[in-house]
Design an enzyme around this catalytic site. Structure first.
Site, PDB file in Angstrom:
ATOM      1  N   HIS A   1      15.092 -12.254  10.182  1.00  0.00           N
ATOM      2  CA  HIS A   1      15.743 -12.966  11.287  1.00  0.00           C
ATOM      3  C   HIS A   1      17.033 -13.666  10.868  1.00  0.00           C
ATOM      4  O   HIS A   1      17.537 -14.519  11.600  1.00  0.00           O
ATOM      5  CB  HIS A   1      14.763 -13.971  11.909  1.00  0.00           C
ATOM      6  CG  HIS A   1      13.588 -13.307  12.573  1.00  0.00           C
ATOM      7  ND1 HIS A   1      12.395 -13.944  12.810  1.00  0.00           N
ATOM      8  CD2 HIS A   1      13.434 -12.044  13.044  1.00  0.00           C
ATOM      9  CE1 HIS A   1      11.555 -13.096  13.399  1.00  0.00           C
ATOM     10  NE2 HIS A   1      12.161 -11.940  13.537  1.00  0.00           N
TER      11      HIS A   1
ATOM     12  N   GLY B   1       1.405 -17.559   6.161  1.00  0.00           N
ATOM     13  CA  GLY B   1       2.015 -18.561   7.034  1.00  0.00           C
ATOM     14  C   GLY B   1       2.712 -18.017   8.255  1.00  0.00           C
ATOM     15  O   GLY B   1       3.767 -18.507   8.634  1.00  0.00           O
ATOM     16  N   SER B   2       2.114 -17.031   8.893  1.00  0.00           N
ATOM     17  CA  SER B   2       2.687 -16.532  10.148  1.00  0.00           C
ATOM     18  C   SER B   2       1.586 -16.285  11.158  1.00  0.00           C
ATOM     19  O   SER B   2       0.569 -15.678  10.831  1.00  0.00           O
ATOM     20  CB  SER B   2       3.463 -15.229   9.920  1.00  0.00           C
ATOM     21  OG  SER B   2       3.918 -14.715  11.161  1.00  0.00           O
TER      22      SER B   2
HETATM   23  P1  OAD Z   1       4.401 -19.643  13.689  1.00  0.00           P
HETATM   24  O1  OAD Z   1       4.698 -21.100  13.862  1.00  0.00           O
HETATM   25  O2  OAD Z   1       4.135 -18.837  14.898  1.00  0.00           O
HETATM   26  O3  OAD Z   1       3.139 -19.481  12.724  1.00  0.00           O
HETATM   27  C1  OAD Z   1       2.986 -20.282  11.586  1.00  0.00           C
HETATM   28  C2  OAD Z   1       1.549 -20.136  11.120  1.00  0.00           C
HETATM   29  O4  OAD Z   1       1.428 -20.753   9.859  1.00  0.00           O
HETATM   30  C3  OAD Z   1       0.535 -20.801  12.049  1.00  0.00           C
HETATM   31  O5  OAD Z   1      -0.487 -19.867  12.337  1.00  0.00           O
HETATM   32  C4  OAD Z   1      -0.011 -21.972  11.220  1.00  0.00           C
HETATM   33  O6  OAD Z   1      -1.398 -22.186  11.438  1.00  0.00           O
HETATM   34  C5  OAD Z   1       0.234 -21.500   9.820  1.00  0.00           C
HETATM   35  N1  OAD Z   1       0.478 -22.574   8.846  1.00  0.00           N
HETATM   36  C6  OAD Z   1       1.085 -23.773   9.031  1.00  0.00           C
HETATM   37  N2  OAD Z   1       1.198 -24.451   7.892  1.00  0.00           N
HETATM   38  C7  OAD Z   1       0.641 -23.666   6.927  1.00  0.00           C
HETATM   39  C8  OAD Z   1       0.453 -23.804   5.513  1.00  0.00           C
HETATM   40  N3  OAD Z   1       0.863 -24.891   4.864  1.00  0.00           N
HETATM   41  N4  OAD Z   1      -0.152 -22.783   4.860  1.00  0.00           N
HETATM   42  C9  OAD Z   1      -0.583 -21.678   5.513  1.00  0.00           C
HETATM   43  N5  OAD Z   1      -0.420 -21.493   6.836  1.00  0.00           N
HETATM   44  C10 OAD Z   1       0.181 -22.467   7.535  1.00  0.00           C
HETATM   45  O7  OAD Z   1       5.615 -19.053  12.813  1.00  0.00           O
HETATM   46  P2  OAD Z   1       6.057 -17.531  12.637  1.00  0.00           P
HETATM   47  O8  OAD Z   1       4.893 -16.613  12.738  1.00  0.00           O
HETATM   48  O9  OAD Z   1       6.887 -17.486  11.423  1.00  0.00           O
HETATM   49  O10 OAD Z   1      11.540 -16.177  15.593  1.00  0.00           O
HETATM   50  O11 OAD Z   1       6.986 -17.336  13.897  1.00  0.00           O
HETATM   51  C11 OAD Z   1       7.597 -16.098  14.069  1.00  0.00           C
HETATM   52  C12 OAD Z   1       8.895 -16.233  14.782  1.00  0.00           C
HETATM   53  O12 OAD Z   1       8.759 -17.001  15.986  1.00  0.00           O
HETATM   54  C13 OAD Z   1       9.948 -17.001  14.038  1.00  0.00           C
HETATM   55  O13 OAD Z   1      10.593 -16.239  13.052  1.00  0.00           O
HETATM   56  C14 OAD Z   1      10.896 -17.375  15.118  1.00  0.00           C
HETATM   57  C15 OAD Z   1       9.880 -17.891  16.089  1.00  0.00           C
HETATM   58  O14 OAD Z   1      10.280 -17.982  17.382  1.00  0.00           O
HETATM   59  C16 OAD Z   1      12.831 -16.178  15.931  1.00  0.00           C
HETATM   60  O15 OAD Z   1      13.510 -17.180  15.818  1.00  0.00           O
HETATM   61  C17 OAD Z   1      13.346 -14.882  16.427  1.00  0.00           C
END
Ligand code: OAD
Ligand code: ZN
Length: 274
Positions: free
Chosen positions: A117, A216-217
């Protein structure tokens, strides 16, 4: 325990591709986008086509970004980023794809990396395609807007932040210094596709891989989820280190619901001991 099983997973596969998301950077002080159940928090995301079309949308973006930037700029890679760089140099993982725009994998020393991204540290001119460091645009923003526009609370990875009421009324958005064109952070907004060369690079990584590790996604966004779908479709096993729900939960061979900043350093130690 979980770390041992994850180590065995890495040990079984020669080419492990790691896909990371916002959860990896929460321990660096950058909030993620979704809660443990996958519900989105914070303001509605900027839509790329709206950003291009409407000056008011750009004004809102840059006003919030100006306030959020100092917190984003001071973020440092955490133990999870460092462990992934170590696992790569040790040969325990082959490469990385990140959905994060914070640039922290690069700073931690990961080499075979696709920033799907983009990177928030770069700004591009939509008209003449000149590139600027985000830090330079910050000095322009601050010069054009001497009164602070907000509190700096609640930054998000796209530089989002809370604004005071009325902050946008006389906010000035800087133009490209070369052509007076429109500046845009070099990140992929919703509604804009990932650039074709970057997609091709990521597809080559997934093709070479024989297993996938998600860190972490939530995989709520298709842009990341598609890699899991492709891996599953070709019988490549998937593991995840993620605190909350992921859209690929029923495709996972192994899931550790734990903090990446805790698990990954332990994993790197176990792999080294082997
Ligand atoms: P999300 O916020 O959707 O997911 C983050 C995940 O990480 C969640 O399921 C949390 O439970 C988990 N999490 C949080 N802290 C953690 C830790 N310390 N260790 C392990 N897991 C943890 O973020 P993304 O999946 O990255 O797109 O989001 C994808 C896209 O949505 C982003 O790139 C962005 C956003 O809108 C664009 O900007 C195009
Ligand atoms: Zn320009």
């Amino acid at each position: 325990d979980g770390v041992q099983r994850l180590a065995a997973f890495l040990g079984r596969h020669r080419q492990v591709l790691v896909l990371t998301g916002a959860g990896l950077s929460t321990a660096s002080g950058i909030p993620d986008y979704r809660d443990r159940d996958g519900a989105r928090r914070g303001a509605a995301p900027i839509q790329g086509p709206d950003f291009r079309r409407h000056a008011a949308v750009r004004k809102r973006y840059w006003a919030r970004s100006m306030v959020g930037w100092p917190l984003l700029e001071q973020a440092r890679p955490n133990a999870g980023h460092h462990a992934l760089a170590e696992l790569e140099s040790d040969g325990a993982i082959a490469s990385l794809i990140t959905q994060n725009v914070d640039g922290l994998h690069q700073r931690a020393g990961s080499v075979s990396l696709t920033e799907l991204h983009g990177n928030i540290h770069a700004v591009v001119c939509l008209d003449c395609h000149a590139q600027f460091p985000r830090a330079f645009v910050q000095t322009q923003l601050e010069r054009a807007n001497p009164a602070p526009a907000g509190t700096g609370a609640l930054p998000a990875p796209d530089g989002d932040a809370q604004l005071e009421p009325g902050a946008l009324d006389d906010f000035n958005v800087p133009d490209c210094i070369y052509c007076a064109g429109t500046l845009k952070p070099d990140v992929v907004f919703f509604g804009d596709g990932v650039p074709a060369d970057r997609t091709a690079r990521a597809l080559a990584q997934i093709e070479r891989a024989d297993a996938l590790l998600v860190v972490g996604s939530s995989l709520a966004v298709f842009s990341g989820f598609r890699f899991c779908r492709m891996a599953a479709a070709s019988g490549k096993p998937i593991a995840a280190v993620n605190l909350g729900w992921t859209r690929a939960d029923d495709l996972l061979e192994l899931k550790l619901a734990a903090g990446a900043e805790d698990v990954l350093p332990m994993l790197a130690r176990v792999m080294r001991a082997h």
